[in-house]
Motif scaffolding. Structure first.
Motif, PDB file in Angstrom:
ATOM      1  N   GLU A 160       3.883   1.605  -0.843  1.00  0.00           N
ATOM      2  CA  GLU A 160       4.740   1.671  -2.036  1.00  0.00           C
ATOM      3  C   GLU A 160       3.922   1.822  -3.309  1.00  0.00           C
ATOM      4  O   GLU A 160       4.465   1.770  -4.421  1.00  0.00           O
ATOM      5  N   LYS A 161       2.587   2.015  -3.109  1.00  0.00           N
ATOM      6  CA  LYS A 161       1.666   2.224  -4.237  1.00  0.00           C
ATOM      7  C   LYS A 161       1.723   1.073  -5.238  1.00  0.00           C
ATOM      8  O   LYS A 161       1.763   1.271  -6.462  1.00  0.00           O
ATOM      9  N   ARG A 198      -6.345   1.131  -8.373  1.00  0.00           N
ATOM     10  CA  ARG A 198      -5.024   1.394  -7.795  1.00  0.00           C
ATOM     11  C   ARG A 198      -5.229   1.917  -6.375  1.00  0.00           C
ATOM     12  O   ARG A 198      -6.237   2.562  -6.075  1.00  0.00           O
ATOM     13  N   VAL A 199      -4.251   1.681  -5.524  1.00  0.00           N
ATOM     14  CA  VAL A 199      -4.398   2.069  -4.117  1.00  0.00           C
ATOM     15  C   VAL A 199      -4.581   3.577  -3.965  1.00  0.00           C
ATOM     16  O   VAL A 199      -5.260   4.045  -3.048  1.00  0.00           O
ATOM     17  N   GLU A 200      -4.005   4.366  -4.884  1.00  0.00           N
ATOM     18  CA  GLU A 200      -4.120   5.821  -4.787  1.00  0.00           C
ATOM     19  C   GLU A 200      -5.550   6.303  -5.002  1.00  0.00           C
ATOM     20  O   GLU A 200      -5.904   7.437  -4.622  1.00  0.00           O
ATOM     21  N   TYR A 203       0.830  -1.215   0.000  1.00  0.00           N
ATOM     22  CA  TYR A 203       0.000   0.000   0.000  1.00  0.00           C
ATOM     23  C   TYR A 203       0.858   1.255   0.000  1.00  0.00           C
ATOM     24  O   TYR A 203       0.663   2.156  -0.837  1.00  0.00           O
ATOM     25  N   SER A 227       4.257   7.989   3.477  1.00  0.00           N
ATOM     26  CA  SER A 227       3.929   7.721   2.072  1.00  0.00           C
ATOM     27  C   SER A 227       3.151   8.864   1.428  1.00  0.00           C
ATOM     28  O   SER A 227       3.121   8.993   0.212  1.00  0.00           O
ATOM     29  N   MET A 245      -0.079   9.117   1.346  1.00  0.00           N
ATOM     30  CA  MET A 245      -1.331   8.647   0.741  1.00  0.00           C
ATOM     31  C   MET A 245      -2.471   9.569   1.176  1.00  0.00           C
ATOM     32  O   MET A 245      -2.636   9.853   2.362  1.00  0.00           O
TER      33      MET A 245
END
Length: 313
Positions: free
Chosen positions: A57-58, A75-77, A55, A105, A107
């Protein structure tokens, strides 16, 4: 000691899943035990899942091809609301580290933190918890790697290694070969307080050699004092013998594979026993139910012993 089984974990998750907001886009697990819980939640809620390292590290979201809902983030983003999950919270180090990694991170999502089992003095560290579970506690999914093993009695055959076959159990050369080369099952990474086995004392050398070969540390190895397998059978129940040893130790739990023996151990010692064959915790308060099951099940042969124990309730 609070011993939580996999069945209890699943029941706890199912009963408390209503506490999770409906607008979660992604579930993130804190390795390793948190990943187990996060996967279960993701399956129940039909949501995508990833581990925290991937997560932050995308990384790419990897999902199956079936039961995928329309609107899942690719995508996690893209996740607007993320649930970060661990199985329990004690010192809070794992949750603190997860929060640090996520902040670092950058996020942009809103993050909620969940622990299935918490303590009253640390519930403020998470947004959601399912149950209060006091210390000392141990979980079925990692009990062989927990410090609590030093306060446990553990059987060998059926727990640490496979049971001998009928052919191998000849009280002779084949049995000695089995003892030296038994296939390991669960190899603990922490020191065991007491290993308590119905193996005969005359096989101590072979048993100690196998334990050393597997790297299993222990404080005491208690074996039956009988000249032969026939004499051992004549002496009576293995469960009663193990239960008496357990009663005399300061240990708080016995780990046994045989259901029949586990029930007898609990009844004899008056302390809790975890049966690995049935994945059930047998307590002194509930042992009567298990004794009745044994008394009414034709597969268990020690009817005389079981009925005698039932009279003590």
């Amino acid at each position: 000691m609070n011993f939580i089984t996999m069945e209890q974990l699943n029941r706890c998750i199912y009963q408390n899943i209503k506490k999770i907001p409906k607008d979660i886009d992604l579930i993130v697990g804190i390795p390793r035990s948190g990943s187990l819980v996060a996967n279960l939640l993701a399956l129940y809620l039909n949501l995508p899942y990833t581990a925290i390292d991937s997560y932050v590290e995308k990384g790419t979201l990897r999902t199956g091809n079936t039961r995928k809902c329309e609107g899942w983030v690719q995508r996690v983003e893209q996740a607007g609301k993320v649930l970060v999950v661990d199985d329990s919270i004690s010192s809070g180090r794992a949750v603190k580290e997860a929060k640090r990694l996520i902040r670092k991170s950058g996020m942009p999502a809103e993050h909620l933190y969940l622990a299935v089992y918490a303590l009253e003095n640390n519930i403020h560290m998470v947004d959601i918890y399912f149950e209060i579970c006091h210390m000392p506690r141990v979980f079925e999914w990692n009990y062989m790697h927990s410090w609590v093993l030093q306060y446990c009695c553990v059987d060998i055959d059926g727990v640490l290694c496979e049971d001998p076959s009928f052919f191998e159990n000849d009280d002779g050369k084949r049995y000695r070969k089995f003892l030296l080369h038994a296939q390991p099952k669960l190899v603990p990474t922490k020191k065991i307080g007491y290993i308590v086995t119905a193996r005969l004392e005359k096989y101590r050398r072979e048993t100690e050699a196998w334990l050393k070969q597997q790297g299993i540390e222990y404080g005491h190895l208690v074996m039956m004092d009988a000249a032969s397998g026939r004499e051992r059978r004549w002496q009576g129940s293995h469960g009663a013998y193990k239960g008496e040893v357990f009663r005399q130790t300061g240990c708080s739990m016995f780990i046994e594979s045989s259901y029949e023996q586990a029930v007898q151990i609990c009844q004899t010692a008056g302390k809790q026993v975890f049966c690995t064959d049935k994945n059930v915790l047998i307590t002194p308060q509930g042992v009567g139910k298990h004794l009745k099951i044994l008394a009414n099940d034709w597969r268990f042969t020690s009817k005389r012993v079981v009925k005698k124990l039932l009279k003590k309730i």
